[in-house]
Design a protein around this motif. Structure first.
Motif, PDB file in Angstrom:
ATOM      1  N   PRO A 379       0.815  -1.216   0.000  1.00 22.01           N
ATOM      2  CA  PRO A 379       0.000   0.000   0.000  1.00 22.01           C
ATOM      3  C   PRO A 379       0.848   1.265   0.000  1.00 22.01           C
ATOM      4  O   PRO A 379       0.479   2.270  -0.607  1.00 22.01           O
ATOM      5  N   ARG A 383       0.692   4.315  -2.584  1.00 20.67           N
ATOM      6  CA  ARG A 383       0.457   5.682  -2.134  1.00 20.67           C
ATOM      7  C   ARG A 383       1.525   6.630  -2.672  1.00 20.67           C
ATOM      8  O   ARG A 383       1.222   7.757  -3.100  1.00 20.67           O
ATOM      9  N   ILE A 409      -5.713  -3.807  -3.532  1.00 20.71           N
ATOM     10  CA  ILE A 409      -5.521  -2.601  -2.722  1.00 20.71           C
ATOM     11  C   ILE A 409      -5.825  -1.394  -3.600  1.00 20.71           C
ATOM     12  O   ILE A 409      -5.518  -1.374  -4.801  1.00 20.71           O
ATOM     13  N   THR A 411      -5.934   3.034  -3.799  1.00 21.67           N
ATOM     14  CA  THR A 411      -5.538   4.330  -3.270  1.00 21.67           C
ATOM     15  C   THR A 411      -6.185   5.417  -4.110  1.00 21.67           C
ATOM     16  O   THR A 411      -6.095   5.386  -5.343  1.00 21.67           O
ATOM     17  N   VAL A 428     -13.368   5.707  -1.764  1.00 25.35           N
ATOM     18  CA  VAL A 428     -12.696   4.433  -1.472  1.00 25.35           C
ATOM     19  C   VAL A 428     -13.625   3.492  -0.715  1.00 25.35           C
ATOM     20  O   VAL A 428     -13.616   2.271  -0.942  1.00 25.35           O
ATOM     21  N   GLN A 447      -7.348   4.967   1.473  1.00 23.75           N
ATOM     22  CA  GLN A 447      -6.911   3.650   0.998  1.00 23.75           C
ATOM     23  C   GLN A 447      -7.887   2.584   1.469  1.00 23.75           C
ATOM     24  O   GLN A 447      -8.555   2.719   2.498  1.00 23.75           O
TER      25      GLN A 447
END
Length: 472
Positions: A379, A383, A409, A411, A428, A447
């Motif tokens: 993650p 990011r 995942i 972002t 999100v 996230q």
């Protein structure tokens, strides 16, 4: 003729006394006394302990129990059954004061009963637990009780070492140190003590040196029996939790080195301990520390195993045992340098990727949008990529997705000028549900993810619809 017997009061007093008596019928480790042994105690059955002076004795069998049931004769035992034997006298030490019970054999002709543990109920009823390996055992039989001499000697080394350790701890750390518990077995010793902080390695080495110096000085151990009151006047150390009888054993080591009340078995001289090694120190409770250590052959084996491990590491590093530390420090410096280089290269790669991703900008409802699935290992890496794209985007919304260990995942980044209309946390949260999970965060960055990575592309399309449906 004017006297009257208070029978009710008598019965009440007897009942109270029975409760007090039964409450004191504790065995080794303070377990409750089984009913069969209570019955023996009520009949006055006792065992004379001779183990301070000898490791073997001629004894008579007073009782046999199999899984708690009394028997007159035992020819064989069921697998897993608990067999217990009571003798009139025994050299076997019963578990007490942290010292484990003796092991050994009970033998008569072809009969052999292997004692795997020895415990005590009340003050004088010693019970031998074990397995009837061969032959027949009967109440009234005469047999030879033989303690395992090597295990007894190893246990004695460890027990005497705990006294030296206790004295060394008080000398180095202070008089506030009090014994809070111990385990003394043939294999090792464990010593719990009161102290308010971790004992650092240099202090442990000093304590270890003091104990080994006293071992080399080969002090005699003098053991005296006296009244508890007289013993307390000597200034001897007593364990608060221990129950002492009216007569106690005072164990002295050297001239003022150590003086403790103790019912355990000990070496004749400190030199018999051979070698003392601390293996570990750690916390067991608030303001309570624990030391684990070895003596004699076990201490030598510990040293040899450490040496073997050190030489193996040295050979892997192509170094000598003396230069292992220096070699490891150089390797760690090299690893840190390589990690910095890798991070730098990742940054450059992310910059290149962000520029490539910017070529795929879509304009939806007059909003510039970058929504792509990319390769990322964490993650944090996702990011970092999102930060770079948002900085170059100027104004718009960034959504990046990646597959990491069979999970999706996500972002989302939103430039400050758009956070009054769109919230990254809301986006999100909605899109994480698409990929089978949850998510959220701040208005400008959030996230999330889920366990359905195959839905990442669908999450991207959902973002476009969310933006399209948002009124201007």
């Amino acid at each position: 003729e004017h006297l009257r017997v208070d029978t009710d009061g008598y019965q009440e007093a007897m009942t109270r006394q029975r409760r007090l008596s039964q409450a004191s019928w504790k065995g080794s480790g303070d377990q409750e006394t089984p009913e069969a042994f209570r019955e023996m105690l009520s009949r006055g059955v006792t065992t004379h302990f001779r183990g301070y002076d000898t490791l073997q004795s001629e004894s008579w069998v007073l009782g046999i129990l199999s899984d708690g049931a009394q028997m007159d004769c035992l020819e064989n035992s069921a697998p897993g059954a608990t067999i217990e034997v009571v003798l009139d006298q025994t050299p076997f030490y019963a578990q007490s004061g942290g010292q484990v019970g003796d092991q050994g054999l009970l033998m008569a002709g072809d009969t052999r009963f292997r004692v795997t543990d020895t415990v005590k109920y009340g003050t004088d009823l010693i019970v031998h637990k074990g397995v009837l390996e061969v032959g027949t055992l009967r109440v009234g039989d005469a047999l030879q009780a033989q303690v395992d001499p090597e295990k007894r000697a190893a246990t004695a080394r460890n027990h005497s070492a705990t006294h030296l350790l206790h004295a060394a701890l008080r000398q180095v750390l202070g008089d506030h140190v009090k014994q809070a518990g111990s385990l003394v077995s043939p294999e090792r010793l464990r010593f719990d003590f009161s102290h308010f902080a971790q004992v650092d390695s240099e202090t442990l080495m000093e304590i270890e040196r003091i104990v080994n110096r006293h071992i080399r000085e080969n002090f005699p151990l003098r053991i005296e029996q006296m009244s508890k009151e007289s013993a307390m006047k000597t200034g001897a150390t007593a364990i608060f939790e221990e129950r002492y009888g009216d007569t106690v054993r005072l164990v002295r080591i050297g001239d003022g080195v150590s003086m403790e009340l103790c019912g355990g078995t000990h070496v004749a001289r400190t030199g018999d301990i051979g070698l003392f090694r601390i293996a570990a120190e750690g916390a067991v409770a608030a303001n309570m520390r624990r030391i684990e250590a070895f003596t004699g052959e076990a201490a030598l084996a510990y040293d040899q195993n450490q040496e073997v491990a050190l030489r193996h590491v040295a050979s892997l590093l192509k170094a000598t045992p003396e230069t292992v530390g220096e070699r490891i420090e150089r390797l760690l410096d090299e690893i840190r340098s390589k990690e910095r280089e890798i991070e730098s290269l990742k940054g450059k790669l992310l910059t290149q990727k962000s520029e490539d991703l910017l070529s795929g900008i879509k304009e939806v409802n007059n909003i510039r949008v970058v929504a792509r699935e990319v390769e990322a290992e964490s993650p944090r890496e996702l990011r970092d990529a999102g930060d770079r794209i948002r900085d170059k985007l100027g104004s718009g919304i960034v959504l990046l997705g990646a597959r990491v260990e069979d999970r999706a995942i996500l972002t989302c980044m939103i430039t400050p000028d758009l956070t009054h209309r769109f919230k990254a946390g809301d986006i999100v949260k909605h899109l994480s549900a698409v990929v089978g999970g949850k998510g959220g965060g701040r208005p400008d960055m959030a996230q999330g993810g889920g366990n359905r990575p195959e839905k990442i592309e669908e999450a991207m399309e959902t973002l476009y619809r969310l933006i399209e449906e948002k009124p201007l």
